[in-house]
Every structure is written in C-alpha cells, then in structure tokens.
Scaffold this active site. Structure first.
Site, PDB file in Angstrom:
ATOM      1  N   ARG A   8      16.675 118.743 -37.021  1.00 46.25           N
ATOM      2  CA  ARG A   8      18.266 119.851 -35.846  1.00 46.25           C
ATOM      3  C   ARG A   8      18.213 120.695 -37.106  1.00 46.25           C
ATOM      4  NH1 ARG A   8      24.066 117.342 -34.058  1.00 46.25           N
ATOM      5  NH2 ARG A   8      24.909 119.951 -34.305  1.00 46.25           N
ATOM      6  N   HIS A  33      25.642 133.085 -43.546  1.00 45.50           N
ATOM      7  CA  HIS A  33      26.745 132.619 -43.673  1.00 45.50           C
ATOM      8  C   HIS A  33      27.132 133.410 -44.923  1.00 45.50           C
ATOM      9  CE1 HIS A  33      26.706 128.170 -40.612  1.00 45.50           C
ATOM     10  NE2 HIS A  33      26.862 129.314 -40.473  1.00 45.50           N
ATOM     11  N   ASN A  81      19.493 126.250 -38.356  1.00 44.02           N
ATOM     12  CA  ASN A  81      19.906 126.952 -39.838  1.00 44.02           C
ATOM     13  C   ASN A  81      19.453 128.009 -38.886  1.00 44.02           C
ATOM     14  OD1 ASN A  81      22.123 124.948 -39.411  1.00 44.02           O
ATOM     15  ND2 ASN A  81      21.139 123.958 -41.117  1.00 44.02           N
ATOM     16  N   ARG A  84      41.543 106.880 -36.301  1.00 48.56           N
ATOM     17  CA  ARG A  84      39.533 106.378 -36.649  1.00 48.56           C
ATOM     18  C   ARG A  84      38.894 106.787 -35.391  1.00 48.56           C
ATOM     19  NH1 ARG A  84      41.854 101.625 -39.328  1.00 48.56           N
ATOM     20  NH2 ARG A  84      42.127 101.854 -40.816  1.00 48.56           N
ATOM     21  N   LYS A  89      18.175 123.225 -27.091  1.00 44.27           N
ATOM     22  CA  LYS A  89      19.735 122.444 -28.114  1.00 44.27           C
ATOM     23  C   LYS A  89      19.137 121.597 -27.351  1.00 44.27           C
ATOM     24  CE  LYS A  89      23.394 122.322 -31.200  1.00 44.27           C
ATOM     25  NZ  LYS A  89      24.171 123.464 -31.755  1.00 44.27           N
ATOM     26  N   HIS A 112      30.222 135.554 -36.366  1.00 49.74           N
ATOM     27  CA  HIS A 112      29.016 134.536 -36.468  1.00 49.74           C
ATOM     28  C   HIS A 112      28.259 135.568 -35.925  1.00 49.74           C
ATOM     29  CE1 HIS A 112      27.680 130.790 -37.831  1.00 49.74           C
ATOM     30  NE2 HIS A 112      26.985 130.903 -36.554  1.00 49.74           N
ATOM     31  N   GLU A 171      21.069 115.506 -38.396  1.00 51.99           N
ATOM     32  CA  GLU A 171      20.423 116.797 -38.857  1.00 51.99           C
ATOM     33  C   GLU A 171      19.885 115.253 -40.199  1.00 51.99           C
ATOM     34  OE1 GLU A 171      22.304 120.230 -38.885  1.00 51.99           O
ATOM     35  OE2 GLU A 171      21.111 120.545 -41.335  1.00 51.99           O
ATOM     36  N   HIS A 173      20.821 131.289 -40.342  1.00 50.91           N
ATOM     37  CA  HIS A 173      22.304 130.766 -41.042  1.00 50.91           C
ATOM     38  C   HIS A 173      22.406 130.878 -42.695  1.00 50.91           C
ATOM     39  CE1 HIS A 173      22.987 130.021 -36.440  1.00 50.91           C
ATOM     40  NE2 HIS A 173      23.589 129.945 -37.135  1.00 50.91           N
ATOM     41  N   LYS A 175      29.014 118.615 -33.606  1.00 52.60           N
ATOM     42  CA  LYS A 175      29.147 118.383 -35.474  1.00 52.60           C
ATOM     43  C   LYS A 175      29.734 118.882 -34.919  1.00 52.60           C
ATOM     44  CE  LYS A 175      24.897 120.359 -37.962  1.00 52.60           C
ATOM     45  NZ  LYS A 175      24.687 121.063 -38.034  1.00 52.60           N
ATOM     46  N   GLU A 234      22.729 133.909 -31.251  1.00 49.77           N
ATOM     47  CA  GLU A 234      22.581 132.382 -30.909  1.00 49.77           C
ATOM     48  C   GLU A 234      21.353 132.096 -29.677  1.00 49.77           C
ATOM     49  OE1 GLU A 234      23.281 130.392 -33.705  1.00 49.77           O
ATOM     50  OE2 GLU A 234      24.628 130.557 -33.865  1.00 49.77           O
TER      51      GLU A 234
HETATM   52  N1  GLY Z   1      24.950 124.836 -34.985  1.00 43.81           N
HETATM   53  C1  GLY Z   1      23.645 124.280 -35.480  1.00 43.81           C
HETATM   54  C2  GLY Z   1      23.974 123.045 -34.330  1.00 43.81           C
HETATM   55  O1  GLY Z   1      24.236 122.586 -34.076  1.00 43.81           O
HETATM   56  O2  GLY Z   1      23.001 121.892 -35.877  1.00 43.81           O
END
Ligand code: GLY
Length: 364
Positions: A243, A254, A247, A123, A229, A266, A239, A250, A145, A187
């Site tokens: 946030r 993606h 993207n 957990r 960031k 990527h 998000e 993306h 993330k 990025e």
């Molecule tokens: N890579 C996008 C984020 O961390 O939200």
C-alpha cells in the site's frame, strides 16, 4: 447504467463503491445496507454543505429515524482534534448511539475527519463516504484511512476504519473549480504511474475529453482509477507493504505542502513530489529520460506544477525526516522502475533528494 465495485476490507467485510450521476440512488444503497431506526448525522464543511446537504437529507429523510447536519468551516486548518471534539459534543448532545451513522459529505478533509470520528466515537460507529471532489473520489474515500492533522503534522493521528459504502455523484464534478479538478488528476496519474502503464497511456490519449469533463470519459477514468486503488488496498489494507506504493510523490509532496503552509493544493504538491521522485528514479538509471519527460508532460497537460519557487531544498529534506513514512529512522521512498511499476526503496540518500528538489526549483 451505473458502475459499481466491491472492495474487501480488513477481515471478511466488504463495501461497495457506487458511481452515479445523481444523489437519488443513494436511497437504494441505504435501504440495502442500513435500517430506518438509525439516526444520521451528515458531516460536511461550509463549502459543500450549502450545495448538497439539503439534497442528501431529502433523499434519506423518510427512511431514517432522524437526520441532521453538522457543518464545520472548510479548510485543511480545521482538520484537527478540536473539530473532532466539537463533533463528539454534537453527537453526545444529540444522543447518537452505536447503531447510528455518520455521512461524510465533502472532500478529503471531511472524509478523513468524519471517518476518524466514526472510528472512535463509542469505540466505532458506521459511516458512509459521499466524496464530492475528484481527489476524494479516486483516493481518500477508498481504503479506510481516516485521521486528522496534529500540530501541522499531516494525518499524524488516525485509524483504519472502513466505510459502510462509498457513493459518488459524478455530477458534482461539474461545479468543481479547475484547480481542484487538476488536483484530483494528480492522484489519478499517480495510479497509472505506479501500477498501470496502459492507464497512463489512456489518460494521455484522453486529455482533451477529460479537460472538457466529458461524462463518459470521466466515469471511465474514475472507475479505472478506483479499480487500481481497490486492488492495492485489498491486498494490504493496513499498509504493511504494498500500500505504501500509493505514497509515490507524497514524501516530498507532503513536505512541500507543509512549507507552503497548505496554500498549495494536495494534488499540486503530489505532482511536484512525483517529478522529483521520477528524477531520482532517472538518476538511478531506472526510468528512461523519455519516460521522465512524459511524466512532466502529463502533469503539465492538466495545468499541474512541475516546478516551483520559494522552497528550500534543505528544509524540505529536513521535513521528510518527520514523515509518517519513516521506518527504523529511514524514509520509505517510492521510486519508479518504469512507468507502471513502482518500488519501495529505503536507500535514497539526502544528496539524491536534494538533487530531486533542485530539479523542481525555479530560480528567479
Ligand atoms: N492515499 C494513500 C492511501 O490510501 O494509502
């Protein structure tokens, strides 16, 4: 003098991002935040492990209860629940308890998978990020993330779980191949595009030194990029809104990554997705033509693709519909109002996306 910053997590927690030029100072962070009765498992892949896992173990070994290394085969195709399962088995067999710690030593795949294992094993246990690619240093190691791909759906299974700290040895970038380095640049450029026009200009004025990997320039660039960031994920850690601006590029990126079977990096796909999104922004009279040209120019300066062959625009648009970024059946698309200001838009139509795709499609 090393650079550092503190990032606020989801509640009262905060963690530091440390930029150094060796692994030695890792010990200072460890002694400050962890204890010598903790067991450590360094999780790494078959590319990075042979290069750095001994060095990291040597720095920590006299200050931890036990340290061992779990290595899995490198590659996005191994960012799966099956690798997580092998890691759970390893941790159970070796009696890892809740107070013990994982260290993610590698790029984005290692960081996301280790973070997810840490989020779910017993957990939730602590983990430390030691990102070794430019992309993971400026993006995936920050903001908690974590996750794995599921049946080719990228990052479909995951959790928000903040690291104990993020430690970067910028010296490792020396050995990064040119394509991987450029992938990270995508990025970094994105951070300028969505939030900071001055940073975008700074990158443009420093192309030569960045490409030479001049240490001071690289340190400044990574620091500035991490700050952008940090500010975004602090305001919106899970998000719920802002946030999503990260993207940018993306949604289409993606989808390209998927149709190309993860054979393109990527950042390369993000560059293509960004050009398409910038084109749609220009068609909507948000972005000026001159800004659009500048965006293509900056990606090209770092040998990133601005167009590609062998993709079907229709297939790409279809794939965007199964993207995680959907909300109420519509794609949350990120557009640029201008360089340095991104917006979330839920009204981008299929025809617009198709036009954007055709702009980045190279015909024979
Ligand atoms: N890579 C996008 C984020 O961390 O939200």
């Amino acid at each position: 003098m090393a650079k550092q910053m503190l990032v606020k997590g989801m509640r009262e927690d905060e963690y530091s991002i440390v930029l150094e030029f060796s692994f030695e100072k890792l010990l200072e962070q460890w002694n400050f935040l962890c204890r010598n009765n903790q067991k450590v498992c360094i999780v790494t892949d078959s590319n990075v492990g042979p290069l750095y896992s001994n060095e990291v173990s040597t720095v920590l070994k006299n200050h931890v209860k036990e340290i061992s290394v779990f290595t899995f085969p490198a590659g996005e195709e191994n960012k799966t629940l099956s690798t997580v399962e092998s890691l759970y088995t390893y941790l159970i067999t070796n009696k890892f308890e809740r107070k013990d710690v994982l260290i993610a030593l590698g790029g984005g795949v290692v960081g996301d998978l280790t973070g997810y294992t840490a989020a779910t094993y017993l957990r939730g246990i602590d983990y430390i990020q030691i990102p070794t690619t430019l992309l993971s240093q400026v993006d995936s190691s920050i903001g908690g993330k974590t996750g794995v791909d599921f049946k080719k759906y990228k990052n479909m299974v995951g959790a928000f779980h903040m690291p104990k700290f993020v430690y970067m040895n910028l010296e490792v970038l020396e050995s990064l191949d040119k394509r991987q380095f450029s992938s990270g640049m995508a990025e970094i450029i994105k951070h300028g595009l969505i939030r900071d026009p001055l940073f975008f200009q700074w990158i443009l004025s420093n192309v030569k030194n960045i490409l030479k990997r001049d240490k001071k320039t690289i340190e400044e660039m990574i620091y500035k990029s991490c700050l952008i960031k940090k500010e975004i994920v602090e305001r919106d850690p899970t998000e719920q809104g802002e946030r999503a601006l990260l993207n940018f590029g993306h949604t289409i990126g993606h989808a390209i990554e998927k149709t190309k079977n993860f054979q393109m990096l990527h950042g390369e796909c993000v560059a293509l997705g960004s050009v398409a999104a910038a084109y749609i922004s220009m068609e909507r009279k948000l972005l000026k033509k001159e800004e659009y040209e500048n965006i293509k120019y900056i990606f090209e300066s770092f040998s990133l693709p601005i167009c590609t062959r062998n993709i079907s625009p229709e297939e790409i648009v279809e794939i965007t519909k199964s993207d995680k970024k959907m909300e109420g059946g519509v794609v949350k698309f990120i557009l640029l109002e201008k360089i340095g200001k991104a917006i979330i838009d839920k009204s981008v139509k299929e025809e617009e996306m198709l036009k954007g795709m055709k702009e980045i499609l190279l015909y024979e």
